[in-house]
Design a protein around this motif. Structure first.
Motif, PDB file in Angstrom:
ATOM      1  N   ARG A  93     -31.105  -4.389  49.519  1.00  0.00           N
ATOM      2  CA  ARG A  93     -30.051  -4.052  50.479  1.00  0.00           C
ATOM      3  C   ARG A  93     -28.670  -4.270  49.857  1.00  0.00           C
ATOM      4  O   ARG A  93     -27.734  -3.508  50.136  1.00  0.00           O
ATOM      5  CB  ARG A  93     -30.223  -4.877  51.757  1.00  0.00           C
ATOM      6  N   ARG A 185     -17.886  -2.061  66.525  1.00  0.00           N
ATOM      7  CA  ARG A 185     -18.143  -2.704  65.232  1.00  0.00           C
ATOM      8  C   ARG A 185     -18.132  -1.687  64.104  1.00  0.00           C
ATOM      9  O   ARG A 185     -17.671  -1.967  62.998  1.00  0.00           O
ATOM     10  CB  ARG A 185     -19.522  -3.394  65.283  1.00  0.00           C
ATOM     11  N   LYS A 195     -23.600  -4.255  54.294  1.00  0.00           N
ATOM     12  CA  LYS A 195     -23.196  -5.640  54.577  1.00  0.00           C
ATOM     13  C   LYS A 195     -21.908  -5.869  53.791  1.00  0.00           C
ATOM     14  O   LYS A 195     -21.906  -6.498  52.729  1.00  0.00           O
ATOM     15  CB  LYS A 195     -24.311  -6.617  54.181  1.00  0.00           C
ATOM     16  N   TYR A 200     -16.943  -7.682  59.317  1.00  0.00           N
ATOM     17  CA  TYR A 200     -16.939  -8.948  60.050  1.00  0.00           C
ATOM     18  C   TYR A 200     -15.523  -9.263  60.522  1.00  0.00           C
ATOM     19  O   TYR A 200     -15.329  -9.786  61.623  1.00  0.00           O
ATOM     20  CB  TYR A 200     -17.597 -10.043  59.178  1.00  0.00           C
ATOM     21  N   GLU A 231     -25.771  -3.412  68.392  1.00  0.00           N
ATOM     22  CA  GLU A 231     -26.123  -4.723  67.854  1.00  0.00           C
ATOM     23  C   GLU A 231     -25.525  -5.795  68.758  1.00  0.00           C
ATOM     24  O   GLU A 231     -24.631  -5.516  69.559  1.00  0.00           O
ATOM     25  CB  GLU A 231     -25.561  -4.918  66.437  1.00  0.00           C
ATOM     26  N   THR A 234     -23.901 -10.513  65.080  1.00  0.00           N
ATOM     27  CA  THR A 234     -24.402 -10.098  63.766  1.00  0.00           C
ATOM     28  C   THR A 234     -25.927 -10.087  63.793  1.00  0.00           C
ATOM     29  O   THR A 234     -26.584 -10.454  62.829  1.00  0.00           O
ATOM     30  CB  THR A 234     -23.904 -11.039  62.666  1.00  0.00           C
ATOM     31  N   MET A 235     -26.467  -9.630  64.924  1.00  0.00           N
ATOM     32  CA  MET A 235     -27.924  -9.529  65.034  1.00  0.00           C
ATOM     33  C   MET A 235     -28.305  -8.121  65.470  1.00  0.00           C
ATOM     34  O   MET A 235     -27.565  -7.460  66.199  1.00  0.00           O
ATOM     35  CB  MET A 235     -28.447 -10.514  66.085  1.00  0.00           C
ATOM     36  N   ASN A 236     -29.492  -7.710  65.066  1.00  0.00           N
ATOM     37  CA  ASN A 236     -30.073  -6.495  65.632  1.00  0.00           C
ATOM     38  C   ASN A 236     -30.625  -6.832  67.007  1.00  0.00           C
ATOM     39  O   ASN A 236     -30.785  -8.001  67.351  1.00  0.00           O
ATOM     40  CB  ASN A 236     -31.185  -5.967  64.710  1.00  0.00           C
ATOM     41  N   LEU A 255     -26.866  -2.266  60.966  1.00  0.00           N
ATOM     42  CA  LEU A 255     -27.281  -2.943  59.745  1.00  0.00           C
ATOM     43  C   LEU A 255     -28.810  -3.001  59.725  1.00  0.00           C
ATOM     44  O   LEU A 255     -29.415  -3.487  60.688  1.00  0.00           O
ATOM     45  CB  LEU A 255     -26.672  -4.356  59.753  1.00  0.00           C
ATOM     46  N   GLY A 257     -31.624  -4.689  59.406  1.00  0.00           N
ATOM     47  CA  GLY A 257     -32.010  -6.101  59.290  1.00  0.00           C
ATOM     48  C   GLY A 257     -33.434  -6.255  58.783  1.00  0.00           C
ATOM     49  O   GLY A 257     -34.331  -5.503  59.159  1.00  0.00           O
ATOM     50  N   ILE A 258     -33.625  -7.274  57.966  1.00  0.00           N
ATOM     51  CA  ILE A 258     -34.959  -7.572  57.444  1.00  0.00           C
ATOM     52  C   ILE A 258     -35.775  -8.287  58.522  1.00  0.00           C
ATOM     53  O   ILE A 258     -36.969  -8.064  58.667  1.00  0.00           O
ATOM     54  CB  ILE A 258     -34.833  -8.392  56.138  1.00  0.00           C
ATOM     55  N   THR A 259     -35.106  -9.102  59.332  1.00  0.00           N
ATOM     56  CA  THR A 259     -35.787  -9.727  60.470  1.00  0.00           C
ATOM     57  C   THR A 259     -36.189  -8.643  61.474  1.00  0.00           C
ATOM     58  O   THR A 259     -37.280  -8.699  62.053  1.00  0.00           O
ATOM     59  CB  THR A 259     -34.868 -10.768  61.154  1.00  0.00           C
ATOM     60  N   GLY A 300     -32.063 -11.884  63.369  1.00  0.00           N
ATOM     61  CA  GLY A 300     -31.214 -12.028  62.180  1.00  0.00           C
ATOM     62  C   GLY A 300     -31.602 -13.298  61.445  1.00  0.00           C
ATOM     63  O   GLY A 300     -32.209 -14.190  62.039  1.00  0.00           O
ATOM     64  N   THR A 301     -31.231 -13.380  60.195  1.00  0.00           N
ATOM     65  CA  THR A 301     -31.648 -14.512  59.366  1.00  0.00           C
ATOM     66  C   THR A 301     -31.178 -15.861  59.906  1.00  0.00           C
ATOM     67  O   THR A 301     -31.903 -16.849  59.813  1.00  0.00           O
ATOM     68  CB  THR A 301     -31.135 -14.298  57.919  1.00  0.00           C
TER      69      THR A 301
HETATM   70  C1  LIG Z   1     -27.100  -9.465  58.299  1.00  0.00           C
HETATM   71  C2  LIG Z   1     -26.955  -8.739  59.588  1.00  0.00           C
HETATM   72  C3  LIG Z   1     -28.034  -8.523  60.466  1.00  0.00           C
HETATM   73  C4  LIG Z   1     -29.380  -9.153  60.282  1.00  0.00           C
HETATM   74  O1  LIG Z   1     -30.034  -8.845  59.091  1.00  0.00           O
HETATM   75  P1  LIG Z   1     -31.211  -9.786  58.596  1.00  0.00           P
HETATM   76  O2  LIG Z   1     -31.659  -9.140  57.326  1.00  0.00           O
HETATM   77  O3  LIG Z   1     -32.251  -9.756  59.646  1.00  0.00           O
HETATM   78  O4  LIG Z   1     -30.633 -11.135  58.412  1.00  0.00           O
HETATM   79  C5  LIG Z   1     -27.809  -7.747  61.585  1.00  0.00           C
HETATM   80  N1  LIG Z   1     -26.588  -7.225  61.866  1.00  0.00           N
HETATM   81  C6  LIG Z   1     -25.539  -7.432  61.061  1.00  0.00           C
HETATM   82  C7  LIG Z   1     -24.238  -6.833  61.410  1.00  0.00           C
HETATM   83  C8  LIG Z   1     -25.685  -8.193  59.899  1.00  0.00           C
HETATM   84  O5  LIG Z   1     -24.641  -8.414  59.115  1.00  0.00           O
END
Ligand SMILES: *Cc1c(COP(=O)(O)O)cnc(C)c1O
Length: 355
Positions: A93, A185, A195, A200, A231, A234-236, A255, A257-259, A300-301
């Motif tokens: 990513r 956003r 990212k 942000y 979103e 900063t989470m999906n 974004l 997200g890996i989560t 999110g992480t």
């Molecule tokens: C990093 C991020 C996420 C979550 O991504 P993960 O890989 O799950 O940590 C979601 N939305 C935004 C805007 C992010 O920056």
């Protein structure tokens, strides 16, 4: 490329915090960092050395025009065993973000080797308390001194580490989110799927106004119609409508997200009907009122899973379900954190163990 390692003498190392619960997210850093430089079309001088200030020209392009990207992942410890969760995904990513921001690619195998070596050096910094971890922040910035707007010719890639306590210090609990119709956003054709640092900064004012009203994050809507959810902070975002688990599609403003991707696979394995589809805010609010919306959670992480107990929309609070943690949110949290920390069986090959 040969990785150089220059260790801080033991007597000059920092005092490690004893109680991970007392850690404020991302405020304590370990003794060492990794760095390498890009110039003349190649990466050079990879080095693990003391954590220290950067030396940047005041005209460095990242400081003026935001050419910078980052990643975030966590490393967990169980006894002597150290784990990362799908680390290649983060580095892939980072390279995808780099393309969007006209920055150079990194060699994923090399970057992973360097990260592993850094974690070996800092192994004792990884907290063992359940829910705590060592947060890993890979970063790439444009360093060339230039006031003309263009892509830099030189870059710095570095990795810093920060021990973090559990996201939910008083136990896993629902968060309150404010839907913003005022700010967005990310916009179509913009950089929402990268990212990149400016995203942000763009979110701060909305976040501040939400906080002032007692909400912890903003739920972002699409920039075009302010109709679809995108979103949360900063989470999906995921919404459980009866037996359908839905999440917005990766349309370019979200974004990846890996989560998010991991939660989608798990939900499918559990037999949920999973759909990536546009979700209108009106469908969510109507569903909360009718009882069709059973749960909403962010992924999110940092939090892994954040159950959403309340949505504030058009001057009205809406309580999701009975405002407590939903069964799926809880089960998903337990499953993901269990796999990530090495406590639960990893049947999908997601966990990466450091020797
Ligand atoms: C990093 C991020 C996420 C979550 O991504 P993960 O890989 O799950 O940590 C979601 N939305 C935004 C805007 C992010 O920056």
């Amino acid at each position: 490329m040969k990785l150089k390692v220059e260790l801080v003498p033991p007597e000059s190392r920092k005092e490690r915090p004893e109680d991970p619960l007392s850690l404020e997210f991302g405020s304590v850093f370990t003794d060492h960092m990794f760095a390498m430089f890009y110039a003349d079309n190649e990466w050079k001088n990879p080095r693990i050395g003391p954590y220290s200030n950067l030396s940047l020209d005041p005209a460095a392009l990242c400081l003026h025009y935001g050419q910078g990207i980052f990643e975030g992942l966590k490393s967990y410890r169980r006894g002597e065993r150290v784990f990362l969760f799908r680390p290649r995904k983060n580095l892939e990513r980072l390279n995808a973000s780099a393309i969007r921001m006209v920055m150079p690619q990194i060699d994923i195998d090399f970057a992973l080797e360097a990260l592993i070596e850094l974690l070996r050096v800092e192994r004792d910094w990884i907290p063992e308390l359940k829910g705590s971890s060592l947060y890993v922040r890979p970063t790439m910035i444009a360093t060339e001194p230039k006031l003309g707007v263009r892509a830099s010719h030189t870059y710095l890639y570095y990795v810093i580490l920060s021990p973090v306590g559990p996201y939910f210090k008083e136990g896993f609990s629902p968060v309150k989110i404010m839907v913003s119709e005022k700010y967005v956003r990310a916009a179509d054709g913009g950089v929402g799927q990268a990212k990149t640092i400016g995203n942000y900064a763009a979110s701060l004012l909305g976040g501040k106004e939400a906080m002032e009203r007692g909400y912890s994050q903003v739920m972002w809507l699409d920039s075009h119609e302010r109709k679809y959810i995108e979103e949360a902070g900063t989470m999906n975002i995921f919404v459980l409508f009866d037996d359908e688990l839905a999440t917005p599609p990766l349309s370019g403003t979200i974004l990846p997200g890996i989560t998010r991707e991991s939660a989608m696979q798990i939900a499918q394995d559990w037999g949920y009907s999973l759909n990536e589809r546009p979700i209108a805010i009106d469908e969510v609010i109507d569903g909360i009122k009718s009882g069709k919306v059973k749960e909403i959670f962010g992924t999110g992480t940092a939090a892994i899973i954040a159950p959403i107990g309340e949505l504030y929309f058009r001057e009205k609070p809406h309580i999701v379900g009975d405002g407590t943690i939903g069964a799926l949110s809880q089960r998903m949290f337990d499953e993901l954190t269990g796999i990530q920390s090495g406590e639960r069986e990893d049947t999908r090959g997601w966990v990466f163990e450091i020797e």
